[in-house]
Design a protein around this motif. Structure first.
Motif, PDB file in Angstrom:
ATOM      1  N   THR A  87     -49.650 -37.267 -35.102  1.00  0.00           N
ATOM      2  CA  THR A  87     -49.360 -38.359 -34.176  1.00  0.00           C
ATOM      3  C   THR A  87     -50.017 -39.650 -34.653  1.00  0.00           C
ATOM      4  O   THR A  87     -49.389 -40.713 -34.664  1.00  0.00           O
ATOM      5  N   LEU A  88     -51.261 -39.565 -35.065  1.00  0.00           N
ATOM      6  CA  LEU A  88     -51.983 -40.728 -35.567  1.00  0.00           C
ATOM      7  C   LEU A  88     -51.334 -41.282 -36.834  1.00  0.00           C
ATOM      8  O   LEU A  88     -51.153 -42.496 -36.974  1.00  0.00           O
ATOM      9  N   PHE A  89     -50.957 -40.399 -37.744  1.00  0.00           N
ATOM     10  CA  PHE A  89     -50.335 -40.807 -39.010  1.00  0.00           C
ATOM     11  C   PHE A  89     -49.021 -41.546 -38.786  1.00  0.00           C
ATOM     12  O   PHE A  89     -48.845 -42.671 -39.237  1.00  0.00           O
ATOM     13  N   ILE A  90     -48.093 -40.921 -38.067  1.00  0.00           N
ATOM     14  CA  ILE A  90     -46.783 -41.555 -37.849  1.00  0.00           C
ATOM     15  C   ILE A  90     -46.917 -42.792 -36.973  1.00  0.00           C
ATOM     16  O   ILE A  90     -46.247 -43.800 -37.203  1.00  0.00           O
ATOM     17  N   GLY A  91     -47.792 -42.741 -35.988  1.00  0.00           N
ATOM     18  CA  GLY A  91     -48.028 -43.921 -35.153  1.00  0.00           C
ATOM     19  C   GLY A  91     -48.556 -45.087 -35.968  1.00  0.00           C
ATOM     20  O   GLY A  91     -48.122 -46.232 -35.792  1.00  0.00           O
ATOM     21  N   ALA A  92     -49.480 -44.816 -36.875  1.00  0.00           N
ATOM     22  CA  ALA A  92     -50.041 -45.876 -37.735  1.00  0.00           C
ATOM     23  C   ALA A  92     -48.989 -46.431 -38.686  1.00  0.00           C
ATOM     24  O   ALA A  92     -48.893 -47.654 -38.863  1.00  0.00           O
ATOM     25  N   ILE A  93     -48.206 -45.559 -39.284  1.00  0.00           N
ATOM     26  CA  ILE A  93     -47.138 -46.016 -40.191  1.00  0.00           C
ATOM     27  C   ILE A  93     -46.163 -46.908 -39.423  1.00  0.00           C
ATOM     28  O   ILE A  93     -45.766 -47.972 -39.897  1.00  0.00           O
ATOM     29  N   SER A  94     -45.791 -46.482 -38.224  1.00  0.00           N
ATOM     30  CA  SER A  94     -44.870 -47.282 -37.409  1.00  0.00           C
ATOM     31  C   SER A  94     -45.472 -48.635 -37.057  1.00  0.00           C
ATOM     32  O   SER A  94     -44.817 -49.671 -37.169  1.00  0.00           O
ATOM     33  N   ALA A  95     -46.725 -48.616 -36.618  1.00  0.00           N
ATOM     34  CA  ALA A  95     -47.394 -49.864 -36.229  1.00  0.00           C
ATOM     35  C   ALA A  95     -47.534 -50.822 -37.402  1.00  0.00           C
ATOM     36  O   ALA A  95     -47.442 -52.039 -37.233  1.00  0.00           O
ATOM     37  N   LEU A  96     -47.743 -50.300 -38.587  1.00  0.00           N
ATOM     38  CA  LEU A  96     -47.953 -51.150 -39.763  1.00  0.00           C
ATOM     39  C   LEU A  96     -46.646 -51.608 -40.409  1.00  0.00           C
ATOM     40  O   LEU A  96     -46.546 -52.741 -40.877  1.00  0.00           O
ATOM     41  N   CYS A  97     -45.668 -50.752 -40.435  1.00  0.00           N
ATOM     42  CA  CYS A  97     -44.454 -51.022 -41.209  1.00  0.00           C
ATOM     43  C   CYS A  97     -43.315 -51.624 -40.392  1.00  0.00           C
ATOM     44  O   CYS A  97     -42.645 -52.542 -40.844  1.00  0.00           O
ATOM     45  N   PHE A  98     -43.113 -51.129 -39.203  1.00  0.00           N
ATOM     46  CA  PHE A  98     -41.903 -51.493 -38.499  1.00  0.00           C
ATOM     47  C   PHE A  98     -41.862 -52.901 -37.925  1.00  0.00           C
ATOM     48  O   PHE A  98     -40.771 -53.430 -37.756  1.00  0.00           O
ATOM     49  N   PRO A  99     -42.980 -53.566 -37.650  1.00  0.00           N
ATOM     50  CA  PRO A  99     -42.845 -54.986 -37.291  1.00  0.00           C
ATOM     51  C   PRO A  99     -42.192 -55.804 -38.412  1.00  0.00           C
ATOM     52  O   PRO A  99     -41.351 -56.661 -38.147  1.00  0.00           O
ATOM     53  N   THR A 100     -42.533 -55.485 -39.643  1.00  0.00           N
ATOM     54  CA  THR A 100     -41.891 -56.162 -40.774  1.00  0.00           C
ATOM     55  C   THR A 100     -40.422 -55.803 -40.836  1.00  0.00           C
ATOM     56  O   THR A 100     -39.568 -56.671 -41.054  1.00  0.00           O
ATOM     57  N   LEU A 101     -40.106 -54.540 -40.628  1.00  0.00           N
ATOM     58  CA  LEU A 101     -38.710 -54.104 -40.644  1.00  0.00           C
ATOM     59  C   LEU A 101     -37.912 -54.831 -39.563  1.00  0.00           C
ATOM     60  O   LEU A 101     -36.815 -55.319 -39.818  1.00  0.00           O
ATOM     61  N   ILE A 102     -38.474 -54.938 -38.381  1.00  0.00           N
ATOM     62  CA  ILE A 102     -37.781 -55.614 -37.280  1.00  0.00           C
ATOM     63  C   ILE A 102     -37.642 -57.112 -37.553  1.00  0.00           C
ATOM     64  O   ILE A 102     -36.576 -57.698 -37.362  1.00  0.00           O
ATOM     65  N   ASN A 103     -38.710 -57.742 -38.035  1.00  0.00           N
ATOM     66  CA  ASN A 103     -38.681 -59.190 -38.276  1.00  0.00           C
ATOM     67  C   ASN A 103     -37.767 -59.592 -39.421  1.00  0.00           C
ATOM     68  O   ASN A 103     -37.292 -60.724 -39.462  1.00  0.00           O
ATOM     69  N   THR A 104     -37.549 -58.707 -40.371  1.00  0.00           N
ATOM     70  CA  THR A 104     -36.744 -59.061 -41.542  1.00  0.00           C
ATOM     71  C   THR A 104     -35.318 -58.545 -41.467  1.00  0.00           C
ATOM     72  O   THR A 104     -34.521 -58.826 -42.349  1.00  0.00           O
ATOM     73  N   SER A 105     -35.001 -57.803 -40.436  1.00  0.00           N
ATOM     74  CA  SER A 105     -33.637 -57.296 -40.300  1.00  0.00           C
ATOM     75  C   SER A 105     -32.708 -58.422 -39.864  1.00  0.00           C
ATOM     76  O   SER A 105     -33.089 -59.301 -39.096  1.00  0.00           O
ATOM     77  N   SER A 106     -31.489 -58.362 -40.357  1.00  0.00           N
ATOM     78  CA  SER A 106     -30.503 -59.352 -39.950  1.00  0.00           C
ATOM     79  C   SER A 106     -30.133 -59.104 -38.490  1.00  0.00           C
ATOM     80  O   SER A 106     -30.420 -58.045 -37.929  1.00  0.00           O
ATOM     81  N   GLU A 107     -29.490 -60.090 -37.894  1.00  0.00           N
ATOM     82  CA  GLU A 107     -29.157 -59.964 -36.471  1.00  0.00           C
ATOM     83  C   GLU A 107     -28.343 -58.713 -36.157  1.00  0.00           C
ATOM     84  O   GLU A 107     -28.647 -58.016 -35.188  1.00  0.00           O
ATOM     85  N   PRO A 108     -27.345 -58.370 -36.966  1.00  0.00           N
ATOM     86  CA  PRO A 108     -26.590 -57.147 -36.641  1.00  0.00           C
ATOM     87  C   PRO A 108     -27.416 -55.857 -36.787  1.00  0.00           C
ATOM     88  O   PRO A 108     -27.091 -54.854 -36.171  1.00  0.00           O
ATOM     89  N   THR A 109     -28.466 -55.901 -37.612  1.00  0.00           N
ATOM     90  CA  THR A 109     -29.249 -54.669 -37.819  1.00  0.00           C
ATOM     91  C   THR A 109     -30.532 -54.626 -36.984  1.00  0.00           C
ATOM     92  O   THR A 109     -31.241 -53.628 -37.024  1.00  0.00           O
ATOM     93  N   PHE A 110     -30.809 -55.673 -36.236  1.00  0.00           N
ATOM     94  CA  PHE A 110     -32.005 -55.666 -35.392  1.00  0.00           C
ATOM     95  C   PHE A 110     -32.022 -54.475 -34.431  1.00  0.00           C
ATOM     96  O   PHE A 110     -33.050 -53.803 -34.309  1.00  0.00           O
ATOM     97  N   PRO A 111     -30.899 -54.179 -33.739  1.00  0.00           N
ATOM     98  CA  PRO A 111     -30.930 -53.005 -32.849  1.00  0.00           C
ATOM     99  C   PRO A 111     -31.223 -51.701 -33.603  1.00  0.00           C
ATOM    100  O   PRO A 111     -31.911 -50.826 -33.094  1.00  0.00           O
ATOM    101  N   LEU A 112     -30.716 -51.595 -34.822  1.00  0.00           N
ATOM    102  CA  LEU A 112     -30.999 -50.400 -35.624  1.00  0.00           C
ATOM    103  C   LEU A 112     -32.490 -50.294 -35.944  1.00  0.00           C
ATOM    104  O   LEU A 112     -33.057 -49.205 -35.937  1.00  0.00           O
ATOM    105  N   ALA A 113     -33.116 -51.433 -36.236  1.00  0.00           N
ATOM    106  CA  ALA A 113     -34.557 -51.431 -36.520  1.00  0.00           C
ATOM    107  C   ALA A 113     -35.335 -50.999 -35.277  1.00  0.00           C
ATOM    108  O   ALA A 113     -36.288 -50.215 -35.380  1.00  0.00           O
TER     109      ALA A 113
END
Length: 161
Positions: A44-70
């Motif tokens: 839980t700690l591992f995946i939670g940390a990976i999500s917290a560290l990586c996915f804000p970048t994924l969400i911020n850099t996704s194009s408008e059509p892919t934002f919901p996918l992120a």
């Protein structure tokens, strides 16, 4: 910087699990079950940390059509984190874990297809190895390598943005 920390954490965790299990695990989440002294909280700690560290970048850099996918990918990763993969103790959470895994893999790779399709070339080593091993009729553990390849493509996408 968050992506570098996420990558370091990911590969350190994966290496520790492989060494501790003395083999390549069937999947990243099942490897934790082989090490009961760690407990599922490590997962839980591992995946939670990976999500917290990586996915804000994924969400911020996704194009408008892919934002919901992120966003869906992030929610799926958090579901994977909080639902242990233990069929003996938690059958319901195992089902949620499995469904969330497929959702995270599919959505994350759709983001890559729609924004940086060249990164799908990172799947070629996996496909070549799978074909070679299948041809030799050896035992192959695809789930682990699918997870690794998926994370590598996500990390590459985030680094290149």
């Amino acid at each position: 910087m968050n992506i570098i920390i996420a990558i370091t954490l990911f590969f350190a965790y994966t290496l520790i699990l492989c060494v501790a299990n003395k083999k390549i695990p069937q999947s990243l989440s099942k490897a934790v079950l082989a090490l009961p002294q760690l407990g599922t909280w490590v997962w839980t700690l591992f995946i939670g940390a990976i999500s917290a560290l990586c996915f804000p970048t994924l969400i911020n850099t996704s194009s408008e059509p892919t934002f919901p996918l992120a966003f869906i990918t992030l929610m799926a990763m958090l579901t994977i984190a909080v639902c242990p993969l233990d069929q003996q103790k938690h059958k319901d959470t195992t089902i949620a874990h499995t469904i969330a895994t497929y959702v995270a893999i599919i959505c994350s790779q759709l983001i890559i297809i729609m924004n940086q399709p060249i990164l799908l070339l990172l799947w070629l080593p996996y496909l070549a190895a799978a074909a070679y091993i299948y041809k030799r009729k050896e035992k192959f553990i695809p789930t682990f390598w699918i997870e690794i390849t998926c994370f590598i493509t996500i990390f590459a996408y985030c680094l290149l943005q």
